[in-house]
Design a protein around this motif. Structure first.
Motif, mmCIF file in Angstrom:
data_model
loop_
_atom_site.group_PDB
_atom_site.id
_atom_site.type_symbol
_atom_site.label_atom_id
_atom_site.label_comp_id
_atom_site.label_asym_id
_atom_site.label_seq_id
_atom_site.Cartn_x
_atom_site.Cartn_y
_atom_site.Cartn_z
ATOM 1 N N LEU A 107 0.804 -1.220 0.000
ATOM 2 C CA LEU A 107 0.000 0.000 0.000
ATOM 3 C C LEU A 107 0.837 1.269 0.000
ATOM 4 C CD1 LEU A 107 -2.732 -0.991 2.590
ATOM 5 C CD2 LEU A 107 -2.916 -0.957 0.113
ATOM 6 N N GLN A 108 2.133 1.120 0.021
ATOM 7 C CA GLN A 108 3.009 2.276 0.106
ATOM 8 C C GLN A 108 2.758 3.210 -1.076
ATOM 9 O OE1 GLN A 108 7.144 1.329 0.230
ATOM 10 N NE2 GLN A 108 7.680 3.276 1.151
ATOM 11 N N GLY A 109 2.494 4.468 -0.761
ATOM 12 C CA GLY A 109 2.225 5.460 -1.794
ATOM 13 C C GLY A 109 0.762 5.538 -2.183
ATOM 14 N N SER A 110 -0.054 4.609 -1.735
ATOM 15 C CA SER A 110 -1.479 4.645 -2.037
ATOM 16 C C SER A 110 -2.212 5.370 -0.917
ATOM 17 C CB SER A 110 -2.044 3.227 -2.152
ATOM 18 O OG SER A 110 -1.391 2.526 -3.165
ATOM 19 N N PRO A 111 -3.268 6.120 -1.266
ATOM 20 C CA PRO A 111 -4.019 6.789 -0.200
ATOM 21 C C PRO A 111 -4.808 5.762 0.600
ATOM 22 C CG PRO A 111 -5.060 7.149 -2.321
ATOM 23 C CD PRO A 111 -3.776 6.419 -2.583
ATOM 24 N N VAL A 112 -4.619 5.774 1.896
ATOM 25 C CA VAL A 112 -5.323 4.850 2.772
ATOM 26 C C VAL A 112 -6.500 5.561 3.425
ATOM 27 C CG1 VAL A 112 -5.099 3.391 4.815
ATOM 28 C CG2 VAL A 112 -3.236 3.529 3.175
ATOM 29 N N ALA A 113 -6.366 6.867 3.649
ATOM 30 C CA ALA A 113 -7.431 7.624 4.299
ATOM 31 C C ALA A 113 -8.602 7.809 3.342
ATOM 32 C CB ALA A 113 -6.901 8.979 4.744
ATOM 33 N N VAL A 114 -9.784 7.908 3.911
ATOM 34 C CA VAL A 114 -10.995 8.125 3.127
ATOM 35 C C VAL A 114 -11.081 9.605 2.780
ATOM 36 C CG1 VAL A 114 -13.500 7.938 3.201
ATOM 37 C CG2 VAL A 114 -12.104 6.233 4.334
ATOM 38 N N PRO A 115 -11.417 9.945 1.549
ATOM 39 C CA PRO A 115 -11.551 11.363 1.190
ATOM 40 C C PRO A 115 -12.653 12.031 2.012
ATOM 41 C CG PRO A 115 -11.635 9.957 -0.758
ATOM 42 C CD PRO A 115 -11.624 9.059 0.424
ATOM 43 N N ALA A 116 -12.516 13.325 2.245
ATOM 44 C CA ALA A 116 -13.468 14.059 3.080
ATOM 45 C C ALA A 116 -14.874 14.058 2.503
ATOM 46 C CB ALA A 116 -12.980 15.496 3.263
ATOM 47 N N ASP A 117 -15.001 13.991 1.174
ATOM 48 C CA ASP A 117 -16.335 14.026 0.584
ATOM 49 C C ASP A 117 -17.083 12.709 0.734
ATOM 50 O OD1 ASP A 117 -14.630 12.743 -1.155
ATOM 51 O OD2 ASP A 117 -15.573 13.535 -2.959
ATOM 52 N N VAL A 118 -16.421 11.669 1.202
ATOM 53 C CA VAL A 118 -17.068 10.380 1.419
ATOM 54 C C VAL A 118 -17.522 10.232 2.869
ATOM 55 C CG1 VAL A 118 -16.721 7.878 1.342
ATOM 56 C CG2 VAL A 118 -15.746 9.319 -0.433
ATOM 57 N N LEU A 119 -16.846 10.931 3.782
ATOM 58 C CA LEU A 119 -17.190 10.834 5.192
ATOM 59 C C LEU A 119 -18.530 11.507 5.456
ATOM 60 C CD1 LEU A 119 -13.763 11.689 6.835
ATOM 61 C CD2 LEU A 119 -14.859 9.461 6.699
ATOM 62 N N PRO A 120 -19.371 10.922 6.307
ATOM 63 C CA PRO A 120 -20.644 11.561 6.625
ATOM 64 C C PRO A 120 -20.418 12.808 7.476
ATOM 65 C CG PRO A 120 -20.351 9.605 7.949
ATOM 66 C CD PRO A 120 -19.206 9.649 6.971
ATOM 67 N N VAL A 121 -21.147 13.850 7.177
ATOM 68 C CA VAL A 121 -21.037 15.105 7.906
ATOM 69 C C VAL A 121 -22.219 15.192 8.858
ATOM 70 C CG1 VAL A 121 -20.982 17.604 7.676
ATOM 71 C CG2 VAL A 121 -19.904 16.190 5.940
ATOM 72 N N SER A 122 -21.957 15.455 10.115
ATOM 73 C CA SER A 122 -23.056 15.523 11.069
ATOM 74 C C SER A 122 -23.176 16.899 11.715
ATOM 75 C CB SER A 122 -22.896 14.461 12.155
ATOM 76 O OG SER A 122 -21.716 14.689 12.871
ATOM 77 N N GLY A 123 -22.217 17.778 11.487
ATOM 78 C CA GLY A 123 -22.252 19.101 12.091
ATOM 79 C C GLY A 123 -22.449 20.184 11.058
ATOM 80 N N PHE A 124 -22.378 21.400 11.516
ATOM 81 C CA PHE A 124 -22.542 22.560 10.644
ATOM 82 C C PHE A 124 -21.363 23.501 10.832
ATOM 83 C CE2 PHE A 124 -26.964 21.239 11.492
ATOM 84 C CZ PHE A 124 -27.414 21.097 10.200
ATOM 85 N N SER A 125 -21.138 24.333 9.839
ATOM 86 C CA SER A 125 -20.094 25.353 9.938
ATOM 87 C C SER A 125 -20.609 26.489 10.819
ATOM 88 C CB SER A 125 -19.746 25.880 8.541
ATOM 89 O OG SER A 125 -20.838 26.625 8.024
ATOM 90 N N ALA A 126 -19.726 27.410 11.164
ATOM 91 C CA ALA A 126 -20.110 28.555 11.995
ATOM 92 C C ALA A 126 -21.167 29.402 11.284
ATOM 93 C CB ALA A 126 -18.874 29.394 12.322
ATOM 94 N N LEU A 127 -21.016 29.587 9.975
ATOM 95 C CA LEU A 127 -21.998 30.356 9.210
ATOM 96 C C LEU A 127 -23.367 29.677 9.240
ATOM 97 C CD1 LEU A 127 -22.748 32.646 7.247
ATOM 98 C CD2 LEU A 127 -21.942 31.182 5.392
ATOM 99 N N GLU A 128 -23.375 28.369 9.102
ATOM 100 C CA GLU A 128 -24.641 27.639 9.117
ATOM 101 C C GLU A 128 -25.312 27.727 10.485
ATOM 102 O OE1 GLU A 128 -23.606 24.369 5.634
ATOM 103 O OE2 GLU A 128 -23.020 23.949 7.708
ATOM 104 N N TRP A 129 -24.530 27.658 11.566
ATOM 105 C CA TRP A 129 -25.118 27.813 12.900
ATOM 106 C C TRP A 129 -25.658 29.230 13.085
ATOM 107 C CZ3 TRP A 129 -27.034 24.073 15.320
ATOM 108 C CH2 TRP A 129 -26.420 22.835 15.408
ATOM 109 N N GLN A 130 -25.021 30.194 12.464
ATOM 110 C CA GLN A 130 -25.497 31.575 12.537
ATOM 111 C C GLN A 130 -26.854 31.701 11.843
ATOM 112 O OE1 GLN A 130 -22.572 34.257 10.936
ATOM 113 N NE2 GLN A 130 -22.905 35.723 12.557
ATOM 114 N N VAL A 131 -27.010 31.031 10.722
ATOM 115 C CA VAL A 131 -28.298 31.032 10.015
ATOM 116 C C VAL A 131 -29.378 30.417 10.897
ATOM 117 C CG1 VAL A 131 -29.538 30.004 8.054
ATOM 118 C CG2 VAL A 131 -27.300 31.048 7.705
#
Length: 154
Positions: free
Chosen positions: A34-58
């Motif tokens: 696996l050397q040189g291969s990405p092992v971590a999952v890309p951020a766009d695949v991970l489920p998002v459960s929170g909001f950004s500061a702007l979204e909390w402001q809304v």
């Protein structure tokens, strides 16, 4: 297998004779492939459960919006605006995703968990996840409970 061969197979590491763990053989995975291969999952695949500061402001701003802010102004409202001048403030947000969040937050502040299905569908179509929907409603529910008890929710 003789003890010397086992010790050599384990990289020279052996337990003292008579130890019960001596006969245990461990599994080995070769990660060199696996050397040189990405092992971590890309951020766009991970489920998002929170909001950004702007979204909390809304969400916080939506607490003060009325249910009427979700609908187009009626004919009477438009006519009175023409006669008496002045424009009513338009609470609608320019960003489609933030507007979907505002609509959901206004409904949740006023109706709690009794949100129409078409609004939930629009919320998900705007790019929000079911985890974010649950986080939003749980947070607003706590805020509504705190307001009902006379406490300020922060």
């Amino acid at each position: 297998m003789p003890r010397e061969t086992l010790c050599a197979a384990r990289g020279g590491f052996c337990l003292p004779p008579g130890n019960k763990q001596e006969e245990t053989i461990m599994a080995y995975l070769n990660f060199a492939a696996l050397q040189g291969s990405p092992v971590a999952v890309p951020a766009d695949v991970l489920p998002v459960s929170g909001f950004s500061a702007l979204e909390w402001q809304v969400v916080a701003i939506a607490q003060h919006d009325r249910l009427a802010s979700l609908e187009k102004p009626g004919r009477l409202s438009v006519a009175l605006g023409v006669i008496f001048g002045g424009e009513a403030a338009n609470p609608k947000l320019a960003d489609q995703k933030l507007e979907a969040l505002r609509r959901m937050a206004v409904l949740a502040w006023h109706k709690g968990y009794a949100v129409p299905r078409h609004e939930i569908r629009a919320f998900h179509e705007a790019g929000f996840t079911p985890d974010q929907y649950e986080t939003l409603l749980a947070s607003i529910s706590r805020g509504r409970a705190a307001l009902n008890q006379g406490k300020r929710f922060q």
